[in-house]
Design an enzyme around this catalytic site. Structure first.
Site, PDB file in Angstrom:
ATOM      1  N   GLU A   1      15.996   1.308 -14.990  1.00 33.06           N
ATOM      2  CA  GLU A   1      16.148  -0.132 -14.772  1.00 33.06           C
ATOM      3  C   GLU A   1      15.673  -0.899 -16.007  1.00 33.06           C
ATOM      4  OE1 GLU A   1      14.599  -1.581 -11.055  1.00 33.06           O
ATOM      5  OE2 GLU A   1      13.541  -3.168 -12.131  1.00 33.06           O
TER       6      GLU A   1
ATOM      7  N   GLY B   1       9.082   3.080 -14.432  1.00 32.05           N
ATOM      8  CA  GLY B   1       8.842   1.795 -13.762  1.00 32.05           C
ATOM      9  C   GLY B   1       7.929   0.888 -14.542  1.00 32.05           C
ATOM     10  N   ILE B   2       7.319  -0.038 -13.818  1.00 28.03           N
ATOM     11  CA  ILE B   2       6.492  -1.093 -14.410  1.00 28.03           C
ATOM     12  C   ILE B   2       5.021  -0.705 -14.336  1.00 28.03           C
ATOM     13  CG2 ILE B   2       5.648  -3.418 -13.800  1.00 28.03           C
ATOM     14  CD1 ILE B   2       8.425  -4.331 -13.415  1.00 28.03           C
ATOM     15  N   GLY B   3       4.210  -1.104 -15.335  1.00 25.72           N
ATOM     16  CA  GLY B   3       2.760  -0.881 -15.284  1.00 25.72           C
ATOM     17  C   GLY B   3       2.287   0.036 -16.397  1.00 25.72           C
ATOM     18  N   ALA B   4       1.004   0.440 -16.340  1.00 27.76           N
ATOM     19  CA  ALA B   4       0.393   1.238 -17.410  1.00 27.76           C
ATOM     20  C   ALA B   4       0.857   2.698 -17.374  1.00 27.76           C
ATOM     21  CB  ALA B   4      -1.128   1.194 -17.283  1.00 27.76           C
ATOM     22  N   ILE B   5       1.246   3.162 -16.200  1.00 29.57           N
ATOM     23  CA  ILE B   5       1.546   4.587 -16.044  1.00 29.57           C
ATOM     24  C   ILE B   5       2.717   5.058 -16.917  1.00 29.57           C
ATOM     25  CG2 ILE B   5       2.194   6.381 -14.354  1.00 29.57           C
ATOM     26  CD1 ILE B   5      -0.721   5.305 -14.114  1.00 29.57           C
TER      27      ILE B   5
ATOM     28  N   GLY C   1      13.574  -1.500  -8.570  1.00 29.17           N
ATOM     29  CA  GLY C   1      14.500  -0.381  -8.395  1.00 29.17           C
ATOM     30  C   GLY C   1      13.829   0.857  -7.850  1.00 29.17           C
TER      31      GLY C   1
HETATM   32  N1  COA Z   1      -5.951  -2.862  -3.057  1.00 30.43           N
HETATM   33  C1  COA Z   1      -6.312  -4.012  -3.658  1.00 30.43           C
HETATM   34  N2  COA Z   1      -5.986  -4.326  -4.922  1.00 30.43           N
HETATM   35  C2  COA Z   1      -5.257  -3.428  -5.623  1.00 30.43           C
HETATM   36  C3  COA Z   1      -4.863  -2.212  -5.055  1.00 30.43           C
HETATM   37  C4  COA Z   1      -5.251  -1.934  -3.737  1.00 30.43           C
HETATM   38  N3  COA Z   1      -4.897  -0.799  -3.142  1.00 30.43           N
HETATM   39  N4  COA Z   1      -4.167  -1.520  -5.993  1.00 30.43           N
HETATM   40  C5  COA Z   1      -4.127  -2.266  -7.092  1.00 30.43           C
HETATM   41  N5  COA Z   1      -4.779  -3.426  -6.862  1.00 30.43           N
HETATM   42  C6  COA Z   1      -4.960  -4.532  -7.814  1.00 30.43           C
HETATM   43  C7  COA Z   1      -5.614  -4.059  -9.111  1.00 30.43           C
HETATM   44  O1  COA Z   1      -7.007  -4.157  -9.041  1.00 30.43           O
HETATM   45  C8  COA Z   1      -5.032  -5.024 -10.107  1.00 30.43           C
HETATM   46  O2  COA Z   1      -5.707  -6.268  -9.982  1.00 30.43           O
HETATM   47  P1  COA Z   1      -5.921  -7.225 -11.246  1.00 30.43           P
HETATM   48  O3  COA Z   1      -4.532  -7.661 -11.626  1.00 30.43           O
HETATM   49  O4  COA Z   1      -6.757  -8.319 -10.703  1.00 30.43           O
HETATM   50  O5  COA Z   1      -6.564  -6.385 -12.299  1.00 30.43           O
HETATM   51  C9  COA Z   1      -3.624  -5.244  -9.589  1.00 30.43           C
HETATM   52  O6  COA Z   1      -3.670  -4.972  -8.188  1.00 30.43           O
HETATM   53  C10 COA Z   1      -2.575  -4.362 -10.254  1.00 30.43           C
HETATM   54  O7  COA Z   1      -2.909  -3.010 -10.033  1.00 30.43           O
HETATM   55  P2  COA Z   1      -2.429  -1.840 -10.992  1.00 30.43           P
HETATM   56  O8  COA Z   1      -2.682  -0.577 -10.283  1.00 30.43           O
HETATM   57  O9  COA Z   1      -3.037  -2.020 -12.349  1.00 30.43           O
HETATM   58  O10 COA Z   1      -0.889  -2.163 -11.103  1.00 30.43           O
HETATM   59  P3  COA Z   1       0.168  -1.844 -12.247  1.00 30.43           P
HETATM   60  O11 COA Z   1       0.202  -2.931 -13.234  1.00 30.43           O
HETATM   61  O12 COA Z   1       0.020  -0.458 -12.747  1.00 30.43           O
HETATM   62  O13 COA Z   1       1.509  -1.952 -11.387  1.00 30.43           O
HETATM   63  C11 COA Z   1       2.696  -1.781  -9.309  1.00 30.43           C
HETATM   64  C12 COA Z   1       1.677  -1.153 -10.248  1.00 30.43           C
HETATM   65  C13 COA Z   1       2.903  -0.869  -8.134  1.00 30.43           C
HETATM   66  C14 COA Z   1       2.238  -3.150  -8.832  1.00 30.43           C
HETATM   67  C15 COA Z   1       4.035  -1.958 -10.116  1.00 30.43           C
HETATM   68  O14 COA Z   1       4.468  -0.714 -10.553  1.00 30.43           O
HETATM   69  C16 COA Z   1       5.117  -2.597  -9.269  1.00 30.43           C
HETATM   70  O15 COA Z   1       5.188  -3.801  -9.157  1.00 30.43           O
HETATM   71  N6  COA Z   1       5.981  -1.760  -8.660  1.00 30.43           N
HETATM   72  C17 COA Z   1       7.033  -2.233  -7.764  1.00 30.43           C
HETATM   73  C18 COA Z   1       8.377  -2.266  -8.430  1.00 30.43           C
HETATM   74  C19 COA Z   1       8.784  -0.962  -9.018  1.00 30.43           C
HETATM   75  O16 COA Z   1       8.284   0.099  -8.735  1.00 30.43           O
HETATM   76  N7  COA Z   1       9.764  -1.029  -9.874  1.00 30.43           N
HETATM   77  C20 COA Z   1      10.251   0.167 -10.505  1.00 30.43           C
HETATM   78  C21 COA Z   1      11.508   0.001 -11.188  1.00 30.43           C
HETATM   79  S1  COA Z   1      11.288  -0.986 -12.656  1.00 30.43           S
END
Ligand code: COA
Length: 449
Positions: A246, A223-227, A344
């Site tokens: 995806e 998926g999307i993000g650092a993980i 996705g």
């Molecule tokens: N409460 C408040 N803020 C939160 C939070 C929480 N529980 N969890 C994260 N945040 C904030 C973080 O502080 C960070 O803020 P910043 O941008 O100001 O630094 C921001 O939200 C992003 O958090 P992070 O954990 O770094 O997100 P990420 O970049 O690793 O992305 C998702 C994680 C879940 C947002 C991303 O995977 C996503 O959009 N997923 C949905 C779609 C998907 O799963 N697609 C998969 C197929 S491609």
């Protein structure tokens, strides 16, 4: 273009006739039109800048797109009367549009977007897209995306293309003939890039836990993000991994170059990385260029859970913003605020769970906490999700949850067992609070097992 059949005759003449400037091309957009952008890197920045500059000519133009790395200026408050954003996925450029009063959300699985277009649930007047220059047969290429853009070009009444010689030529459902375009604007610019996220100790620990669940020969969705990058970095000693995802970012390239990702044991599209779009740096886009190992297919195929399920040892890895005691996953909103979109995630969670060989798993991996700029610590594992937040992956579908503190398996567990397992992988600084919430909810002492 309204689903025109390509007409290869005299395509060079046709191309010349359709050539125009960005300023002229965006005049084809009329007030109250519904406009869809090419997805992600296929978003034609040059045309969008011209559209925004021409804002005075429009009233109530609806803009729709999914992932965007663009500036999102059409969502600026000063353009409220000119543009409305009907978003499917939100990012840095568009996230504040709802608060400004000129944005809204269309909840739709990415996989169903092309289907909704074909069925007329969503109709578009104009599609703005970025493509490569035509080949000797008159076919331009979408290069880095096939997800919904292919269908959007077929469904929209008018297709305006920015031809950019930096767009790679990729294989799959990526070809659009000059005769299928309505206006063409030649404008070279570097493709938009998304830099790999920083992978620190926390992400590496999460990556190691994920890797421990991944067998050699597995097919991965990331998926999307650092993980995802951290997971990939932890897979250097694995063998014969495949990709059915995806999207992919730069993280896969090191493993392809090291021979770890060779797709040799894939049960579907053996030998090929199958994706709907790419989002990374020039290194990734160069990899896409005329590379038979990469196959771009529309999202209603790639993300279809029944197609995903045909992959043996399918492993889906996605991330989350919050997970509650029941294992409900929130990935697209923070309270009532739309943060991103479903993408996705649900399709891959379901597709992996139903993998025909019975060996599929889905992982939701996330750091246990986020630390805000003012130093406040927020636990991602919570007794209940924030008021107004939308569940992305529900408690019936969820499988593994992973943080830097370990692995919690949800399937087959009661709600009480789930909550206990989740507290077991929470950040130590929040365990007391979570234990109290556990005791109140289940009328049982929390015991760390
Ligand atoms: N409460 C408040 N803020 C939160 C939070 C929480 N529980 N969890 C994260 N945040 C904030 C973080 O502080 C960070 O803020 P910043 O941008 O100001 O630094 C921001 O939200 C992003 O958090 P992070 O954990 O770094 O997100 P990420 O970049 O690793 O992305 C998702 C994680 C879940 C947002 C991303 O995977 C996503 O959009 N997923 C949905 C779609 C998907 O799963 N697609 C998969 C197929 S491609």
């Amino acid at each position: 273009m309204s689903d025109k059949i390509p007409s290869p005759m005299n395509w060079r003449e046709d191309y010349e006739k359709k050539l125009t400037t960005a300023e002229e091309a965006v005049k084809l957009i009329k007030s109250h039109d519904h406009v869809i952008f090419g997805h992600c890197i296929c978003e034609p920045e040059g045309l969008i800048d011209a559209m925004v500059a021409n804002h005075d000519a429009y009233r109530g133009v609806h803009i729709t797109h999914m992932v965007s790395l663009g500036k999102g200026e059409y969502t600026n408050p000063e353009y409220k009367d000119n543009f409305t954003f009907d978003g499917i996925f939100f990012g840095a450029g568009t996230r504040n549009s709802i608060a400004h009063g000129n944005g809204d959300v269309i909840p739709v699985y990415f996989s169903e977007l092309p289907i909704w277009m074909r069925r007329g649930i969503l109709n578009f007047d104009v599609c703005l897209v970025m493509v490569s220059p035509p080949d000797q047969w008159g076919y331009c290429n979408l290069g880095v995306e096939s997800g919904y853009t292919f269908q959007a070009m077929r469904s929209a009444k008018t297709v305006i293309a920015q031809v950019n010689s930096n767009m790679p030529f990729a294989y799959g459902d990526t070809h659009i003939h000059v005769s299928q375009l309505d206006a063409i604007v030649e404008m070279d610019m570097p493709l938009m890039e998304s830099q790999p996220a920083k992978v620190g100790d926390v992400e590496m620990a999460i990556g190691e836990y994920c890797a421990s669940l991944i067998e050699d020969g597995s097919t991965l969705q990331l998926g999307i993000g650092a993980i995802p990058d951290a997971v990939l970095a932890s897979l250097k000693n694995h063998k014969h991994l495949g990709i059915h995802s995806e999207m992919i970012a730069d993280g896969v390239l090191d493993l392809v170059e090291a021979g770890v990702i060779d797709c040799s044991e894939k049960s579907l599209h053996r030998g090929q990385i199958v994706v709907t779009f790419l989002m990374g740096t020039k290194r990734l886009y160069d990899f896409a260029d005329r590379n038979p190992m990469l196959m771009l297919r529309p999202v209603d195929y790639v993300n279809d859970p029944t197609v995903i399920a045909k992959n043996n040892k399918m492993v889906s890895i996605n991330s989350a913003l919050q997970v509650d005691f029941m294992g409900q996953v929130v990935a697209a909103s923070i309270g009532t605020k739309q943060f991103s979109g479903v993408g996705g995630q649900v399709d891959f969670v379901r597709g992996a769970s139903r993998a025909e060989d019975g060996k599929g798993i889905s992982i939701i991996a996330m750091p246990s906490i986020v630390t805000k700029k003012d130093g406040t610590i927020i636990s991602k594992i919570v007794p209940t999700i924030d008021q107004g937040a939308a569940v992305t992956t529900n408690r019936y579908d969820v499988d593994y949850i992973i943080t830097e503190y370990g692995i919690a398996h949800m399937k087959g567990k009661t709600l009480r067992e789930r909550a206990r397992a989740l507290i077991g992988i929470a950040h130590p600084s929040v365990v007391d609070d979570l234990s109290k919430a556990f005791e109140e909810r289940f009328n049982t002492p929390y015991v760390d097992e």
